[in-house]
Design a protein around this motif. Structure first.
Motif, short mmCIF file in Angstrom:
data_model
loop_
_atom_site.label_atom_id
_atom_site.label_comp_id
_atom_site.label_asym_id
_atom_site.label_seq_id
_atom_site.Cartn_x
_atom_site.Cartn_y
_atom_site.Cartn_z
N LYS A 3 0.99 -1.19 0.12
CA LYS A 3 0.01 -0.14 0.12
C LYS A 3 0.94 1.41 0.11
O LYS A 3 0.54 2.42 -0.48
CB LYS A 3 -0.92 0.17 1.20
N TYR A 4 2.07 1.02 0.75
CA TYR A 4 2.97 2.32 0.66
C TYR A 4 4.04 2.38 -0.32
O TYR A 4 4.83 3.43 -0.19
CB TYR A 4 3.37 2.29 2.07
N PHE A 5 4.08 1.50 -1.13
CA PHE A 5 5.27 1.19 -2.26
C PHE A 5 5.15 2.45 -3.10
O PHE A 5 3.95 2.98 -3.71
CB PHE A 5 5.06 -0.07 -3.12
N ILE A 6 6.10 3.23 -3.39
CA ILE A 6 6.44 4.17 -4.40
C ILE A 6 7.14 4.08 -5.33
O ILE A 6 7.20 5.01 -6.35
CB ILE A 6 6.50 5.61 -3.69
N GLY A 7 8.25 3.20 -5.52
CA GLY A 7 9.07 2.97 -6.34
C GLY A 7 10.24 2.26 -5.94
O GLY A 7 10.43 1.38 -4.86
N GLU A 8 11.52 2.21 -6.75
CA GLU A 8 12.54 1.62 -6.45
C GLU A 8 13.92 2.37 -6.22
O GLU A 8 13.97 3.39 -6.74
CB GLU A 8 12.64 0.32 -7.51
N ILE A 9 14.99 1.72 -5.66
CA ILE A 9 16.16 2.17 -5.54
C ILE A 9 16.96 2.05 -6.89
O ILE A 9 16.68 0.74 -7.35
CB ILE A 9 17.14 2.06 -4.50
N GLU A 10 17.68 3.01 -7.28
CA GLU A 10 18.51 2.80 -8.64
C GLU A 10 19.68 1.99 -8.11
O GLU A 10 20.34 2.30 -7.08
CB GLU A 10 19.16 4.13 -9.14
N GLU A 11 20.04 1.04 -8.92
CA GLU A 11 21.04 0.07 -8.49
C GLU A 11 22.37 0.92 -8.52
O GLU A 11 23.12 0.63 -7.65
CB GLU A 11 21.29 -1.11 -9.55
#
Length: 135
Positions: A74-82
């Motif tokens: 529900k709180y997911f907004i994105g990912e970290i760039e490798e």
């Protein structure tokens, strides 16, 4: 058509580290937990303590339930760039030497520094030869 996931740097995620603006990074995913701060069973200080770094270990160590893992989405907004994930430095392991008794230390030094015992013996022989010749 697949949706594009927003990418963030660790530096950017680290700037969201306040009660009214809190992001947490777990397994390379970024979660905006600002609205969850008051509801978190461990308290808001637990979430604030892990902002600005990868909180995966802390999350796993806490033993979160399957329900908690589902709630995260529900709180997911994105990912970290490798590229922004810093490498963990290699752990150096030092072997602790067992304490040795003083006799063993002396033997080790004698083996290591053989010049000193040989010199003492040579000087002793030279003195005894000179003393014998004078008689």
């Amino acid at each position: 058509m697949p949706t594009l996931t927003k990418l963030y740097s660790m530096e950017e995620a680290a700037t969201h580290n306040k009660q009214d603006d809190c992001w947490v990074v777990i397994d390379g995913k970024v979660y905006d937990v600002t609205s969850y701060m008051d509801d978190h069973p461990g308290g808001d200080d637990v979430l604030l303590a892990v902002t600005g770094k990868d909180a995966t270990d802390e999350f796993e160590d806490a033993g979160h339930s399957k329900d908690a893992r589902e709630l995260m989405e529900k709180y997911f907004i994105g990912e970290i760039e490798e590229a922004s994930v810093q490498e963990i430095p290699e752990l150096k392991i030092y072997k602790k030497e067992e304490p040795k008794d003083s006799l063993q230390k002396l033997v080790d030094l004698a083996k290591q520094y053989w010049v000193v015992p040989v010199s003492v013996i040579t000087v002793s022989i030279a003195v005894s030869v000179l003393f014998s010749c004078k008689k």
